[in-house]
Design a protein around this motif. Sequence first.
Motif, PDB file in Angstrom:
ATOM      1  N   ILE A 297      -4.588  -0.344  -8.405  1.00  0.00           N
ATOM      2  CA  ILE A 297      -4.556   1.000  -8.301  1.00  0.00           C
ATOM      3  C   ILE A 297      -4.249   1.194  -6.725  1.00  0.00           C
ATOM      4  O   ILE A 297      -5.020   1.202  -5.856  1.00  0.00           O
ATOM      5  N   ALA A 298      -3.012   1.656  -6.433  1.00  0.00           N
ATOM      6  CA  ALA A 298      -2.579   1.747  -5.263  1.00  0.00           C
ATOM      7  C   ALA A 298      -2.430   3.361  -4.809  1.00  0.00           C
ATOM      8  O   ALA A 298      -2.274   3.761  -3.554  1.00  0.00           O
ATOM      9  N   SER A 299      -2.528   4.229  -5.445  1.00  0.00           N
ATOM     10  CA  SER A 299      -2.547   5.907  -5.561  1.00  0.00           C
ATOM     11  C   SER A 299      -3.243   6.513  -6.513  1.00  0.00           C
ATOM     12  O   SER A 299      -3.429   6.131  -7.649  1.00  0.00           O
ATOM     13  N   PRO A 300      -3.759   7.642  -6.129  1.00  0.00           N
ATOM     14  CA  PRO A 300      -4.319   8.452  -7.152  1.00  0.00           C
ATOM     15  C   PRO A 300      -4.155   8.657  -8.668  1.00  0.00           C
ATOM     16  O   PRO A 300      -4.630   8.818  -9.597  1.00  0.00           O
ATOM     17  N   ASP A 301      -2.616   8.748  -8.587  1.00  0.00           N
ATOM     18  CA  ASP A 301      -1.843   8.943  -9.920  1.00  0.00           C
ATOM     19  C   ASP A 301      -2.127   7.646 -10.592  1.00  0.00           C
ATOM     20  O   ASP A 301      -1.556   7.805 -12.056  1.00  0.00           O
ATOM     21  N   GLN A 302      -2.556   6.725 -10.345  1.00  0.00           N
ATOM     22  CA  GLN A 302      -2.830   5.573 -11.252  1.00  0.00           C
ATOM     23  C   GLN A 302      -4.306   5.312 -11.616  1.00  0.00           C
ATOM     24  O   GLN A 302      -4.819   4.272 -12.183  1.00  0.00           O
TER      25      GLN A 302
END
Length: 337
Positions: A297-302
């Motif tokens: 999970i590298a960004s909020p959209d994930q």
Amino acid sequence: MKYIDLHCDTLMMFAGEHGNLYENTKSVDLLRLRKGDCLAQFFAIWMPDGEGREELRKAGFCDALSGELSDEEWDDAYIERLFACFQRTCTEYGNEVSLALGEKDLRENEERGKLSAFLTLEDGRAVRGSLDRLKEFYDKGIRLITLTWNFDNCFGRANYRDGKFGGRGSGLTEFGREAVQYMNELGMMVDVSHLSDEGFYEVAAVSRKPFIASHSNARTLSYCSRNLSDDMIRRLAQKGGVTGLNFAPGFLAEDFDSKESSIKRMAAHAKHIVNCGGEEVLALGSDLDGIEGNLEIASPDQMELLWDALQKAGFTKRQIELAARENAKRVIREILG
């Protein structure tokens, strides 16, 4: 699934004149926060040490800050630049994001379909042992202070990355104990992530309100001084506080030097924390833009990947909602008002 993230380090990337929190190449920006259904993001003003300052300069993030400034002058100029970046974003994109100071702002922003942005200070050294300066930061909109970072300061002793968790004497300074009580009065979150073990227990004894560990995991699963022991998790729960699940590889894996941040390990830590302290002690503190490695999970959209993993790990829908936002909402209400 709407969620609240208690810690990201994105602001430090934009100490220059033209920082853009709306859309960027880092992990966190407003577009991806909205896509991920974020309800509130806590943006940390991280205070870099000498090495960190040089890295930021080399990356061009704060090249306008003169090397001739004293340490205190540099800190003040850096903080003001991050404030300016944050304020510029809230002004330019006011229909989408607003500064939040407490539960009322959080609720009203949600009703208007806006992201709530909370400002925090990571490393209270800029307070410089002054309650007046502490009040100045409160008046500027700071609603959480991570008392220490990796070094001792006016609040107390830090938790160093040496594998030794105790035996350093008092955790809080005399000012630190006074400041915790004053933060209770003002309505500021006392954050013990990075604080020494002795400091943790002193905060638990001194604080009249819940306190939090904004981005710390379970030490039993990952033997790292930045994580919480089972007893600390239970004590935090007894005080009504929360700990924010950290996505950093070294705080998730058995090996601190690991570069792999896996959703499976996130779910394991989440389950252990709940088993120790109950379902009301778990929250989120991703640490995005302050961590490196192979991040699932590298960004909020994930973020949806985490909710799926928690469900597969046996979490009920209600328990996922508590971890995602409701526990954080509660401490916002109880601490900030």
